[in-house]
Motif scaffolding. Structure first.
Motif, PDB file in Angstrom:
ATOM      1  N   MET A  61     -14.792   1.033 -13.871  1.00 43.43           N
ATOM      2  CA  MET A  61     -14.013   0.766 -12.665  1.00 43.43           C
ATOM      3  C   MET A  61     -14.360  -0.615 -12.105  1.00 43.43           C
ATOM      4  SD  MET A  61     -11.938   3.112 -12.478  1.00 43.43           S
ATOM      5  CE  MET A  61     -11.672   4.790 -13.045  1.00 43.43           C
ATOM      6  N   ARG A  72      -6.741  -4.472  -4.836  1.00 40.69           N
ATOM      7  CA  ARG A  72      -5.958  -3.409  -5.468  1.00 40.69           C
ATOM      8  C   ARG A  72      -6.843  -2.223  -5.842  1.00 40.69           C
ATOM      9  NH1 ARG A  72      -1.880  -6.464  -9.747  1.00 40.69           N
ATOM     10  NH2 ARG A  72      -0.606  -7.565  -8.197  1.00 40.69           N
ATOM     11  N   LEU A  73      -8.021  -2.518  -6.366  1.00 41.04           N
ATOM     12  CA  LEU A  73      -8.932  -1.440  -6.742  1.00 41.04           C
ATOM     13  C   LEU A  73      -9.322  -0.615  -5.526  1.00 41.04           C
ATOM     14  CD1 LEU A  73     -10.545  -0.236  -9.142  1.00 41.04           C
ATOM     15  CD2 LEU A  73     -12.470  -1.661  -8.420  1.00 41.04           C
ATOM     16  N   LEU A  75      -7.572  -0.229  -2.742  1.00 39.47           N
ATOM     17  CA  LEU A  75      -6.409   0.533  -2.298  1.00 39.47           C
ATOM     18  C   LEU A  75      -6.189   1.763  -3.173  1.00 39.47           C
ATOM     19  CD1 LEU A  75      -3.921  -2.391  -1.500  1.00 39.47           C
ATOM     20  CD2 LEU A  75      -4.965  -0.820   0.154  1.00 39.47           C
ATOM     21  N   ILE A  76      -6.302   1.590  -4.494  1.00 38.44           N
ATOM     22  CA  ILE A  76      -6.116   2.726  -5.410  1.00 38.44           C
ATOM     23  C   ILE A  76      -7.225   3.755  -5.211  1.00 38.44           C
ATOM     24  CG2 ILE A  76      -6.040   3.432  -7.833  1.00 38.44           C
ATOM     25  CD1 ILE A  76      -4.924   0.620  -8.453  1.00 38.44           C
ATOM     26  N   GLY A  77      -8.481   3.270  -5.148  1.00 36.26           N
ATOM     27  CA  GLY A  77      -9.611   4.179  -4.979  1.00 36.26           C
ATOM     28  C   GLY A  77      -9.547   4.936  -3.668  1.00 36.26           C
ATOM     29  N   THR A  79      -6.874   5.640  -1.915  1.00 39.49           N
ATOM     30  CA  THR A  79      -5.771   6.605  -1.974  1.00 39.49           C
ATOM     31  C   THR A  79      -6.200   7.873  -2.709  1.00 39.49           C
ATOM     32  OG1 THR A  79      -4.147   4.807  -1.959  1.00 39.49           O
ATOM     33  CG2 THR A  79      -3.395   6.962  -2.725  1.00 39.49           C
ATOM     34  N   ILE A  80      -6.841   7.702  -3.869  1.00 44.49           N
ATOM     35  CA  ILE A  80      -7.331   8.868  -4.629  1.00 44.49           C
ATOM     36  C   ILE A  80      -8.350   9.649  -3.808  1.00 44.49           C
ATOM     37  CG2 ILE A  80      -8.674   9.560  -6.661  1.00 44.49           C
ATOM     38  CD1 ILE A  80      -7.397   7.215  -8.157  1.00 44.49           C
ATOM     39  N   GLY A 107     -12.330   8.483  -7.207  1.00 45.22           N
ATOM     40  CA  GLY A 107     -12.034   7.524  -6.139  1.00 45.22           C
ATOM     41  C   GLY A 107     -13.259   6.748  -5.708  1.00 45.22           C
ATOM     42  N   MET A 110     -14.229   3.924  -7.963  1.00 43.38           N
ATOM     43  CA  MET A 110     -13.422   2.718  -7.752  1.00 43.38           C
ATOM     44  C   MET A 110     -13.860   1.977  -6.487  1.00 43.38           C
ATOM     45  SD  MET A 110      -9.558   3.981  -8.625  1.00 43.38           S
ATOM     46  CE  MET A 110      -9.063   4.423 -10.279  1.00 43.38           C
ATOM     47  N   LEU A 175      -6.631   1.845   4.486  1.00 45.16           N
ATOM     48  CA  LEU A 175      -5.454   1.410   3.723  1.00 45.16           C
ATOM     49  C   LEU A 175      -4.624   0.409   4.517  1.00 45.16           C
ATOM     50  CD1 LEU A 175      -4.329   4.809   2.117  1.00 45.16           C
ATOM     51  CD2 LEU A 175      -5.331   2.847   0.944  1.00 45.16           C
ATOM     52  N   THR A 179      -4.484  -3.613   3.502  1.00 48.53           N
ATOM     53  CA  THR A 179      -3.172  -4.168   3.159  1.00 48.53           C
ATOM     54  C   THR A 179      -2.890  -5.451   3.925  1.00 48.53           C
ATOM     55  OG1 THR A 179      -2.320  -1.950   2.680  1.00 48.53           O
ATOM     56  CG2 THR A 179      -0.698  -3.684   3.103  1.00 48.53           C
TER      57      THR A 179
END
Length: 494
Positions: A61, A72-73, A75-77, A79-80, A107, A110, A175, A179
């Motif tokens: 990760m 991005r990592l 945000l993805i982590g 979210t999960i 998550g 990440m 988040l 952003t």
């Protein structure tokens, strides 16, 4: 300048639930038992799957973050992590909660490298970066240390699901802030991910641990096959790493005696920290009837000692070399385990807290000395790889602490419990498996038999807990001798 410190605030905000979730369930065990009727084996999986998944995925990760950018990592982590928190909060079965905790680990794997990359990319001035790293480290250690206290406070006022639900508003805020505040980064498209290698490692670890846990209660040819596959995958993984030009784990670093010994220290220190907290929180609640909050408060001296042990350990490291500091740290840990093994936690509070403080400081000495030794023993171009291995060792130690202490406790408890002779067979089987199951089935009995069963389970647990702590003390004593031998003066000359 303002954006820089805002990014630090975001990093602290997202890292806090990640660190807390490693230990927050320690005081929730009776509540989880009542709600989901967990077996002893299921309970261990609920507790340690988070750290085990995190340990296997944290390195790839980090590579993914280099490839797509830490924003991005993150945000993805996040979210999960948020979705998994919701799933965990509303779990209606052991399998669902274990799966949700596994995705929390994905998550978290990440988020952790994303926070470190964020600090590295945001704070270019060395002094500012060191300050930011200090804040990051304090949040990580403090979050894990104070997780049981937070869990106890939540359970005092809410249902167990709220332990996970409190993550959701934090995730939503992170988040939004990430952003709009965190700038985009250019990724390195050529960065290898090593994702398949990580999946092989995670699968091997889980298969081996599954076999060990299950074989405590039953053993058959299928378990033998699973163990053989797990060990084969682990051997395949190591051979693949040694042959690869871009390995996930740089095993060449482990040839250095200081680094390999320090990795062992990091793992066993985390095993001691997490395993001890887990067992003590169960004894306080199941045996002595403490509420989750009272159990969290009882463990508070241990948490504080870990949190403030850093400066004390730093002084020792600056004044003496690694070999004596590490050896004494392990000896202190051994002494504290032996002292706690002979302590009645219900009546000898001062004695218990004194030994917990000694253990907390000795664990911090082991963690800090291992980090300092690793960072001072590798060339600059290997520092990231070494740090990644140590981070993995921390998470693996946390997962193994739950597994090892839990299995030892289960074995001794089964051997020690003396059940009332009038118990039905099916209730006897459940009651002899774990104290949690004994307390569940006791509710089905008439008052006198229920009282007898609870007393038998409590006595067996207390005896087993003391045996586990005594054995842990012996193992740490042996480890201190090994460290003294392995960290020879020649290997640590500066």
């Amino acid at each position: 300048m303002y954006r820089k410190w805002m990014i630090l605030a975001i990093i602290v905000l997202i890292y806090l639930p990640v660190s807390i979730d490693a230990t927050v369930l320690h005081v929730a065990i009776p509540s989880l038992n009542d709600a989901l009727s967990l077996s002893g084996n299921e309970l261990l999986w609920v507790m340690d799957i988070y750290s085990l998944i995190m340990a296997g995925l944290i390195l790839p990760m980090g590579a993914l973050g280099d490839r797509i950018g830490f924003k991005r990592l993150m945000l993805i982590g996040a979210t999960i992590f948020g979705i998994a928190s919701l799933a965990a909060a509303f779990s209606s079965s052991a399998a669902m909660l274990i799966a949700a905790r596994a995705f929390l680990g994905v998550g978290a794997a990440m988020i952790l490298p994303a926070t470190l990359a964020g600090l590295r990319n945001t704070f270019l001035d060395k002094k500012e970066r060191n300050y930011a790293l200090g804040v990051w480290g304090t949040v990580g250690g403090g979050g894990a240390a104070f997780g049981p206290l937070l869990g106890g406070f939540i359970l005092e006022h809410f249902q167990w699901g709220m332990i996970f639900l409190i993550n959701v508003p934090i995730i939503i805020l992170v988040l939004l802030l990430t952003t709009f505040v965190v700038p985009k980064q250019k990724g390195e498209k050529t960065q290898p991910l090593n994702l398949m290698q990580a999946l092989v490692l995670v699968t091997a670890i889980l298969m081996i641990i599954y076999t060990v846990k299950t074989s405590m209660h039953q053993f058959n040819s299928m378990l033998l096959l699973i163990l053989a596959i797990g060990l084969s995958l682990l051997v395949f993984f190591v051979r693949q790493q040694l042959a690869s030009r871009t390995p996930m784990i740089d095993f060449s670093l482990l040839k250095h005696p200081v680094i390999s010994t320090s990795i062992v220290m990091a793992i066993v220190a985390m095993i001691a920290l997490v395993g001890f907290e887990l067992l003590l929180s169960q004894e306080l609640q199941f045996v002595y009837g403490y509420s989750p909050l009272e159990a969290g408060l009882f463990i508070l001296p241990f948490m504080i000692a870990i949190s403030i042990g850093g400066p004390f350990a730093s002084l020792l490291m600056n004044k003496y070399q690694l070999r004596p500091v590490a050896t004494v740290g392990m000896l202190m840990c051994a002494a504290s385990f032996w002292g706690l093994a002979m302590t009645n936690f219900d009546t000898q509070h001062i004695q218990a807290w004194a030994w917990m403080v000694i253990m907390g400081i000795s664990v911090e000495i082991a963690l800090l000395s291992s980090t300092a030794a690793i960072m001072s023993s590798v060339p600059a171009n290997k520092a990231t790889a070494a740090g990644a291995i140590e981070g993995m060792a921390y998470e693996l130690g946390a997962g193994l602490g739950i597994t090892i202490f839990g299995l030892m406790l289960s074995f001794f408890y089964t051997q020690a419990i003396v059940l009332p002779t009038t118990l039905p067979v099916e209730i006897s089987v459940a009651a002899s498996a774990s104290i949690g199951e004994a307390m569940q089935v006791a509710q089905q009995l008439d008052p006198s038999l229920m009282h007898s069963l609870k007393n038998a389970a409590a006595q067996a647990f207390t005896q087993s807990h003391s045996q586990v702590l005594g054995i842990a003390g012996g193992l740490f004593f042996i480890l201190s001798l090994f460290i003294y031998w392995a960290l020879s003066k020649q290997a640590h000359k500066q």
